[in-house]
Design an enzyme around this catalytic site. Structure first.
Site, short mmCIF file in Angstrom:
data_model
loop_
_atom_site.label_atom_id
_atom_site.label_comp_id
_atom_site.label_asym_id
_atom_site.label_seq_id
_atom_site.Cartn_x
_atom_site.Cartn_y
_atom_site.Cartn_z
N ASP A 2 -10.40 1.69 -1.88
CA ASP A 2 -9.27 1.64 -3.07
C ASP A 2 -9.96 2.21 -4.53
O ASP A 2 -9.31 2.83 -5.16
CB ASP A 2 -8.66 0.45 -3.15
CG ASP A 2 -7.62 0.43 -1.85
OD1 ASP A 2 -7.16 1.25 -1.43
OD2 ASP A 2 -7.26 -0.85 -1.87
N LYS A 10 -9.31 -8.96 3.88
CA LYS A 10 -10.01 -8.07 2.91
C LYS A 10 -11.12 -9.08 2.46
O LYS A 10 -12.30 -8.60 2.31
CB LYS A 10 -9.03 -7.75 1.62
CG LYS A 10 -8.15 -6.63 2.24
CD LYS A 10 -7.72 -6.00 1.01
CE LYS A 10 -7.10 -4.59 1.81
NZ LYS A 10 -6.51 -4.07 0.45
N GLY A 59 1.53 6.98 -5.33
CA GLY A 59 0.94 5.96 -4.37
C GLY A 59 0.39 6.71 -3.12
O GLY A 59 -0.64 6.38 -2.78
P1 NAP Z 1 -0.25 -8.53 -3.28
O1 NAP Z 1 -1.85 -8.92 -3.42
O2 NAP Z 1 0.52 -9.39 -2.56
O3 NAP Z 1 0.45 -8.56 -4.96
C1 NAP Z 1 1.45 -8.20 -5.23
C2 NAP Z 1 1.67 -8.30 -6.89
O4 NAP Z 1 3.11 -7.97 -6.74
C3 NAP Z 1 1.44 -9.59 -7.35
O5 NAP Z 1 0.96 -9.43 -8.71
C4 NAP Z 1 3.16 -10.39 -7.69
O6 NAP Z 1 3.35 -11.07 -8.60
C5 NAP Z 1 3.45 -9.01 -7.94
N1 NAP Z 1 5.15 -9.09 -7.81
C6 NAP Z 1 5.68 -9.23 -6.49
N2 NAP Z 1 7.19 -9.36 -6.62
C7 NAP Z 1 7.22 -9.23 -8.09
C8 NAP Z 1 8.51 -9.03 -8.87
N3 NAP Z 1 9.52 -9.42 -8.25
N4 NAP Z 1 8.31 -9.20 -10.24
C9 NAP Z 1 7.24 -9.00 -10.59
N5 NAP Z 1 5.92 -8.87 -9.88
C10 NAP Z 1 6.03 -9.19 -8.48
O7 NAP Z 1 -0.26 -7.19 -3.01
P2 NAP Z 1 -1.16 -5.92 -3.22
O8 NAP Z 1 -1.95 -5.88 -1.89
O9 NAP Z 1 -2.07 -6.32 -4.29
O10 NAP Z 1 -0.25 -4.78 -3.10
C11 NAP Z 1 0.58 -4.33 -4.27
C12 NAP Z 1 1.44 -3.21 -3.92
O11 NAP Z 1 0.52 -2.00 -3.93
C13 NAP Z 1 2.16 -3.23 -2.66
O12 NAP Z 1 3.37 -3.63 -2.68
C14 NAP Z 1 1.97 -1.49 -2.28
O13 NAP Z 1 3.05 -1.07 -2.74
C15 NAP Z 1 0.72 -1.00 -3.09
N6 NAP Z 1 -0.29 -0.66 -2.26
C16 NAP Z 1 -0.47 0.61 -2.41
C17 NAP Z 1 -1.64 1.20 -1.79
C18 NAP Z 1 -2.14 2.64 -1.84
O14 NAP Z 1 -2.82 3.03 -1.35
N7 NAP Z 1 -1.16 3.53 -2.59
C19 NAP Z 1 -2.39 0.40 -0.92
C20 NAP Z 1 -1.89 -0.96 -0.84
C21 NAP Z 1 -0.98 -1.39 -1.59
P3 NAP Z 1 2.89 -12.52 -8.55
O15 NAP Z 1 1.45 -13.06 -8.45
O16 NAP Z 1 3.86 -13.27 -9.59
O17 NAP Z 1 3.35 -12.94 -7.11
#
Ligand code: NAP
Length: 494
Positions: free
Chosen positions: A318, A282, A457
């Site tokens: 997004d 990205k 979502g």
């Molecule tokens: P990312 O950059 O990997 O970020 C993941 C986030 O989740 C980080 O802040 C991480 O915290 C936190 N996390 C992971 N496991 C955790 C736990 N056990 N307890 C507390 N916090 C935790 O991922 P992203 O791209 O931002 O995506 C995040 C989520 O958004 C995805 O899992 C997906 O379900 C959703 N998503 C939705 C769409 C949509 O269009 N609806 C699109 C993309 C993603 P740390 O910094 O502490 O690791």
């Protein structure tokens, strides 16, 4: 045309499978007779065949299952020719020992399961001297660039040529060989019976990628990521193209980070018109673009690259998808104007989605607080966009109007987890969970039980894809149909 590869251990199962494929309107079936436990009875397999066939007996060194001697194998191929099979597959090195006879067409083939070799042209030159009706070259893609090399070879070919790469990175050429004038491509009977790495099923090739409709005019799009196999974007975009009768195809493009720029430059030769972009590209997408727009610039990440007046534009759909999704959840017949202004919004997470949500909310005039398990990441994000943070352990004490979960907590398979306790929720809150597998996360269930308004979502995922569709096609996206498609797929996959 799609040639469906069929391999069975018994004659009766072969005949049954062939009949089934004919009922499914397969036009050409490859009989992989090397799969048979006993010596194949070619006459029995070919008598009253319901479709034209390619007879193939692959030896072990080419990853086939043939257990007999090489002499017996070549005898079988000759029998197939005498029996009038429409095509036989003969490897380049044995082609001189299998004479042409009758109307059977000779597919002279070359397979390389390790790599796409440097001397493709030399190999091709050798094959043209083997009296081929069709040349088949199938190699392993160890880089997305290998697709471009094979497709270019096929495009410049003098003999009808089927050339594509195997492996997950080879998928683009399996589909796009339709644009090089290939007489057909290969697909598998089912996912469980994959005959070569990365092979698509007949259903995927025919109904998802619509191979038979692809021409040189077909516009090509794809999603860039690594990994990419589980992306739902190909399903959503191809379904939307079909619904709107748009002449386009959308592919999953697995591109490792170290060849991102080189791949995009090489893909220019394939005439790709737009990309969705996902992890880990990205940020690289912004650097690649000629012109990042204000949203992409603000977020520091782009999920979309599209061509405008010859230049690559980067945007982040997004951003709008988050605003639209929340606005729809908050608005009712009494609301007017910007509904997020002055709302207290708590964002859980500090990754890519949290960044997009925080920027979008700030721009809407909301008062934003970020909370993340890893404190340093929350601090970094808050400093960059100028908002507040709250320690992860205190997130339940914040007074708020809107909660946005941008962590992966609650996502499959951890569906019994929630990033926010139910007793912290109150009915005046709007709860937006960006997780979409499943749609009804534990957080969403808790929020509904407490009487909160909710946004899912799936709504966001469809909106960001719909916006991409509109940028790619310059026409309105079938949003409801896309939502239905996604929900149907996810409930079937459960
Ligand atoms: P990312 O950059 O990997 O970020 C993941 C986030 O989740 C980080 O802040 C991480 O915290 C936190 N996390 C992971 N496991 C955790 C736990 N056990 N307890 C507390 N916090 C935790 O991922 P992203 O791209 O931002 O995506 C995040 C989520 O958004 C995805 O899992 C997906 O379900 C959703 N998503 C939705 C769409 C949509 O269009 N609806 C699109 C993309 C993603 P740390 O910094 O502490 O690791």
């Amino acid at each position: 045309m799609i040639c469906v590869s069929l391999g069975r251990t018994r004659h009766s199962a072969f005949l049954e499978g062939h009949k089934l494929l004919a009922e499914k309107k397969a036009e050409l079936v490859e009989l992989r007779v090397d799969w048979m436990r006993k010596r194949p009875d070619i006459g029995r397999l070919l008598t009253d065949r319901p479709t034209p066939v390619v007879v193939t007996c692959r030896r072990r060194e080419d990853k086939g299952l043939w257990k007999g001697t090489e002499e017996q194998r070549q005898t079988l191929l000759r029998e197939a020719i005498i029996a009038g099979a429409e095509y036989v597959d003969i490897e380049e090195d044995i082609a001189p020992s299998i004479p042409r006879y009758g109307d059977t067409k000779r597919i002279v083939s070359y397979h390389n399961f390790d790599e796409t070799p440097d001397d493709l042209e030399k190999i091709y030159g050798r094959m043209t001297k083997c009296d081929p009706d069709i040349i088949k070259i199938v190699t392993m893609a160890n880089s997305p660039l290998d697709n471009v090399r094979l497709l270019q070879l096929a495009k410049n070919a003098d003999v009808p040529t089927v050339a594509f790469c195997m492996g997950e990175m080879g998928l683009p050429s399996r589909v796009l060989c339709a644009r090089t004038g290939a007489p057909f491509t290969y697909a598998g009977f089912s996912r469980e019976r994959e005959m070569a790495p990365g092979q698509l099923t007949y259903e995927e090739m025919r109904y998802l990628y619509r191979f038979d409709r692809i021409t040189e005019k077909t516009k090509v799009f794809g999603v860039l990521g690594d990994p990419i196999a589980h992306s739902l974007s190909p399903l959503l975009h191809n379904t939307a193209f079909r619904k709107q009768k748009f002449d386009g195809v959308y592919l999953p493009l697995r591109v490792p980070a170290d060849v991102f720029e080189a791949t995009l430059k090489a893909f220019d030769d394939l005439g790709i018109d737009g990309y969705s972009v996902t992890i880990p590209h990205k940020q690289a997408a912004i650097e690649f673009a000629d012109q990042p727009d204000i949203q992409a610039d603000l977020i520091g990440a782009s999920n979309t690259l599209f061509r405008k007046e010859g230049a690559w534009q980067a945007t982040n759909t997004d951003y709008d998808a988050i605003i639209e999704t929340l606005t729809a959840a908050i608005s009712d017949e009494r609301t007017s104007g910007p509904v997020l202004k002055d709302k207290r919004v708590l964002i859980l997470g500090a990754g890519g989605v949290a960044r997009a949500a925080a920027c979008a909310m700030q721009q809407q005039g909301a008062s934003v607080v970020v909370s993340n398990r890893t404190k340093a990441r929350a601090k970094e994000l808050a400093e960059e966009i100028g908002c507040l943070t709250v320690p992860w352990e205190n997130r339940g004490a914040e007074k708020l109007d809107v909660l946005i979960n941008c962590t992966s907590v609650g996502m499959q398979p951890n569906v019994n987890e929630s990033p926010y306790e139910q007793h912290w929720l109150h009915e005046s809150m709007v709860v937006f969970d960006t997780v979409y597998t499943p749609e009804n996360t534990l957080l969403m269930k808790h929020a509904k039980e407490r009487g909160c308004r909710t946004a899912s979502g799936i709504e966001m995922f469809v909106r960001q894809a719909a916006r991409q569709f509109e940028l790619f096609t310059d026409s309105e996206a079938p949003r409801e149909y896309m939502t239905e498609t996604l929900r149907r797929y996810l409930s079937a996959a459960r």
